[in-house]
Design a protein around this motif. Structure first.
Motif, PDB file in Angstrom:
ATOM      1  N   GLY A  60     -30.497 -14.171  36.924  1.00 16.12           N
ATOM      2  CA  GLY A  60     -31.074 -13.448  35.706  1.00 16.12           C
ATOM      3  C   GLY A  60     -32.593 -12.971  36.195  1.00 16.12           C
ATOM      4  N   GLU A  61     -32.800 -13.177  37.442  1.00 13.87           N
ATOM      5  CA  GLU A  61     -34.031 -13.013  37.967  1.00 13.87           C
ATOM      6  C   GLU A  61     -34.008 -12.160  39.238  1.00 13.87           C
ATOM      7  N   VAL A  69     -26.130 -12.473  32.394  1.00 12.47           N
ATOM      8  CA  VAL A  69     -27.642 -12.559  32.040  1.00 12.47           C
ATOM      9  C   VAL A  69     -28.197 -11.740  32.709  1.00 12.47           C
ATOM     10  N   GLY A  70     -29.033 -10.903  32.299  1.00 14.64           N
ATOM     11  CA  GLY A  70     -29.980  -9.906  32.825  1.00 14.64           C
ATOM     12  C   GLY A  70     -31.357 -10.280  32.851  1.00 14.64           C
ATOM     13  N   THR A  71     -32.290  -9.630  33.335  1.00 17.84           N
ATOM     14  CA  THR A  71     -33.527  -9.924  33.561  1.00 17.84           C
ATOM     15  C   THR A  71     -34.214 -10.122  31.998  1.00 17.84           C
ATOM     16  N   GLY A  72     -35.026 -11.264  32.093  1.00 11.42           N
ATOM     17  CA  GLY A  72     -35.542 -11.758  30.952  1.00 11.42           C
ATOM     18  C   GLY A  72     -34.419 -12.568  29.922  1.00 11.42           C
ATOM     19  N   GLY A  73     -33.434 -12.763  30.536  1.00 14.54           N
ATOM     20  CA  GLY A  73     -32.333 -13.559  29.845  1.00 14.54           C
ATOM     21  C   GLY A  73     -31.546 -12.743  28.927  1.00 14.54           C
ATOM     22  N   GLN A  74     -31.687 -11.598  29.008  1.00 14.39           N
ATOM     23  CA  GLN A  74     -30.992 -10.676  28.000  1.00 14.39           C
ATOM     24  C   GLN A  74     -29.284 -10.600  28.353  1.00 14.39           C
ATOM     25  N   ARG A  75     -28.478 -10.723  27.311  1.00 12.15           N
ATOM     26  CA  ARG A  75     -26.965 -10.717  27.380  1.00 12.15           C
ATOM     27  C   ARG A  75     -26.885  -9.319  28.002  1.00 12.15           C
ATOM     28  N   LEU A  76     -25.754  -9.150  28.924  1.00 10.21           N
ATOM     29  CA  LEU A  76     -25.317  -7.891  29.409  1.00 10.21           C
ATOM     30  C   LEU A  76     -23.990  -7.628  28.738  1.00 10.21           C
ATOM     31  N   PRO A  77     -23.888  -6.341  28.137  1.00 11.52           N
ATOM     32  CA  PRO A  77     -22.618  -6.107  27.360  1.00 11.52           C
ATOM     33  C   PRO A  77     -21.490  -5.320  28.050  1.00 11.52           C
TER      34      PRO A  77
END
Length: 130
Positions: free
Chosen positions: A42-43, A12-20
């Motif tokens: 993620g923060e 999980v990256g910043t803003g809750g985005q899923r990292l691929p």
């Protein structure tokens, strides 16, 4: 030789985005840990370069330990700093972590896609897993 992927479901990256991408990939005794920043859940964790460097390394080592590797198995580190003035302080953290067995390293100054001061990745090797 088989390839094992750790965290291939994506972090999980910043803003809750899923990292691929995988957190780490192991093949032939080698472990490549993806670049880690000073993030928790993620923060980005605020702080100076020393605090952020320690957390980036802690995040790398948590992944390495999950795969069965330790600080003694690190053979190379890639470091990205966002400001050249951080170099000396980062080196203090690096020396504290690796002490008398420092790995090879490259360190550059670049912009990062995350608003933090440092990103670190690790390459580890264990002959017994080759």
């Amino acid at each position: 030789m088989s390839i094992k992927r750790y965290g291939a479901e994506g972090g999980v990256g910043t803003g809750g985005q899923r990292l691929p991408f995988s957190r780490a990939v192991e093949a032939g005794g080698w472990l490549k840990v993806s670049g880690q920043t000073p993030m928790t859940n993620g923060e980005v964790v605020e702080g100076g370069i020393i605090e952020q460097s320690r957390l980036a390394f802690e995040n790398c080592f948590a992944i390495a330990r999950e795969a069965g590797y330790g600080v003694e198995d690190v053979v190379h580190v890639t470091v990205v700093l966002t400001d050249a003035r951080y170099f000396q302080s980062f080196n203090k953290v690096f020396a504290e972590i690796f002490q008398d067995n420092p790995p090879a390293r490259i360190c550059s100054v670049q912009d990062l896609v995350v608003d933090c001061k440092v990103e670190v990745d690790l390459t580890c090797y264990r002959a017994d897993r080759a």
